[in-house]
Design an enzyme around this catalytic site. Sequence first.
Site, mmCIF file in Angstrom:
data_model
loop_
_atom_site.group_PDB
_atom_site.id
_atom_site.type_symbol
_atom_site.label_atom_id
_atom_site.label_comp_id
_atom_site.label_asym_id
_atom_site.label_seq_id
_atom_site.Cartn_x
_atom_site.Cartn_y
_atom_site.Cartn_z
ATOM 1 N N TYR A 1 0.797 -1.226 0.000
ATOM 2 C CA TYR A 1 0.000 0.000 0.000
ATOM 3 C C TYR A 1 0.830 1.277 0.000
ATOM 4 O O TYR A 1 0.269 2.372 -0.021
ATOM 5 C CB TYR A 1 -0.918 0.007 1.235
ATOM 6 C CG TYR A 1 -1.848 -1.179 1.278
ATOM 7 C CD1 TYR A 1 -2.993 -1.218 0.504
ATOM 8 C CD2 TYR A 1 -1.572 -2.270 2.104
ATOM 9 C CE1 TYR A 1 -3.843 -2.308 0.539
ATOM 10 C CE2 TYR A 1 -2.415 -3.363 2.138
ATOM 11 C CZ TYR A 1 -3.555 -3.380 1.359
ATOM 12 O OH TYR A 1 -4.389 -4.462 1.385
ATOM 13 N N HIS B 1 -4.590 6.037 -0.889
ATOM 14 C CA HIS B 1 -5.152 5.906 0.455
ATOM 15 C C HIS B 1 -4.097 6.158 1.532
ATOM 16 O O HIS B 1 -4.436 6.339 2.705
ATOM 17 C CB HIS B 1 -5.725 4.493 0.614
ATOM 18 C CG HIS B 1 -7.059 4.422 1.291
ATOM 19 N ND1 HIS B 1 -7.925 5.492 1.391
ATOM 20 C CD2 HIS B 1 -7.687 3.380 1.921
ATOM 21 C CE1 HIS B 1 -9.022 5.109 2.032
ATOM 22 N NE2 HIS B 1 -8.903 3.863 2.371
ATOM 23 N N TYR C 1 -5.168 -1.838 9.683
ATOM 24 C CA TYR C 1 -5.642 -1.372 8.387
ATOM 25 C C TYR C 1 -6.548 -0.169 8.588
ATOM 26 O O TYR C 1 -7.021 0.111 9.687
ATOM 27 C CB TYR C 1 -6.342 -2.505 7.635
ATOM 28 C CG TYR C 1 -5.357 -3.523 7.120
ATOM 29 C CD1 TYR C 1 -4.581 -3.246 5.991
ATOM 30 C CD2 TYR C 1 -5.154 -4.731 7.784
ATOM 31 C CE1 TYR C 1 -3.641 -4.159 5.533
ATOM 32 C CE2 TYR C 1 -4.218 -5.646 7.335
ATOM 33 C CZ TYR C 1 -3.461 -5.350 6.200
ATOM 34 O OH TYR C 1 -2.522 -6.246 5.759
ATOM 35 N N ASN D 1 -9.562 0.615 8.115
ATOM 36 C CA ASN D 1 -10.875 0.467 8.740
ATOM 37 C C ASN D 1 -10.809 0.358 10.256
ATOM 38 O O ASN D 1 -11.827 0.518 10.933
ATOM 39 C CB ASN D 1 -11.596 -0.763 8.182
ATOM 40 C CG ASN D 1 -11.960 -0.598 6.718
ATOM 41 O OD1 ASN D 1 -11.624 0.402 6.082
ATOM 42 N ND2 ASN D 1 -12.639 -1.579 6.171
ATOM 43 N N ASN E 1 -13.667 5.326 6.011
ATOM 44 C CA ASN E 1 -13.688 4.340 7.098
ATOM 45 C C ASN E 1 -12.651 4.596 8.181
ATOM 46 O O ASN E 1 -12.840 4.211 9.337
ATOM 47 C CB ASN E 1 -13.521 2.925 6.537
ATOM 48 C CG ASN E 1 -14.758 2.462 5.788
ATOM 49 O OD1 ASN E 1 -15.874 2.826 6.130
ATOM 50 N ND2 ASN E 1 -14.559 1.667 4.753
#
Length: 200
Positions: free
Chosen positions: A17, A22, A78, A80, A126
């Site tokens: 990532y 993000h 993560y 969320n 989120n």
Amino acid sequence: MTDMWLVVGLGNPGPTYTHTRHNVGYLVVDELARRARVALKSVPKMRADVAETRIGPLGLGVPGAGAVRLALVRSHTYMNDSGLAVGRLAAFYGVTPGEIVAVHDELDLDLGQLRLKKGGGDNGHNGLKSMRAHLHSGDFLRVRFGIGRPPGRQAPADYVLAPIPTGQREAVAVEVARAADAVEMLLTEGLSAAQNRYNS
């Protein structure tokens, strides 16, 4: 003026990532740590990477009269579940939601746009939703980093998790530096001054 700040870059851990939209929050925290000449270190019980420094009239990472403590944070969870790490660190440092700054990606702003605000809704993000749940409040400060909407019919989830195109990485790096400037001004001169300078 508060005597402690928590600046949290929202994102996802791991090399998969690293270069995604993000994870711009992580990139801003990395830039602040670089400026302060401190290294983010893993704190497993907090489920986060943390670097402690100071910020004040003489700048970031410089002690002196008027300087306050600052913890720079990237969660190990993560996106969320970002609030899990933030909640633990808030309790550990004894900070209120108003002493927490979340730096996060924002679909509703184009690349090159920043917005600073306090409180507000989650707007489907989120990471913010998780922070609100664990802090029992949405009254934390936000630095919203514009990444733009996905092209065509690409799903937003695929867009934010896709690598930033090579042709956009230089522009993103410029915005990371500007967002870091905005965080510094927010902490030293207050929200209104930073909004006047950076809200575009």
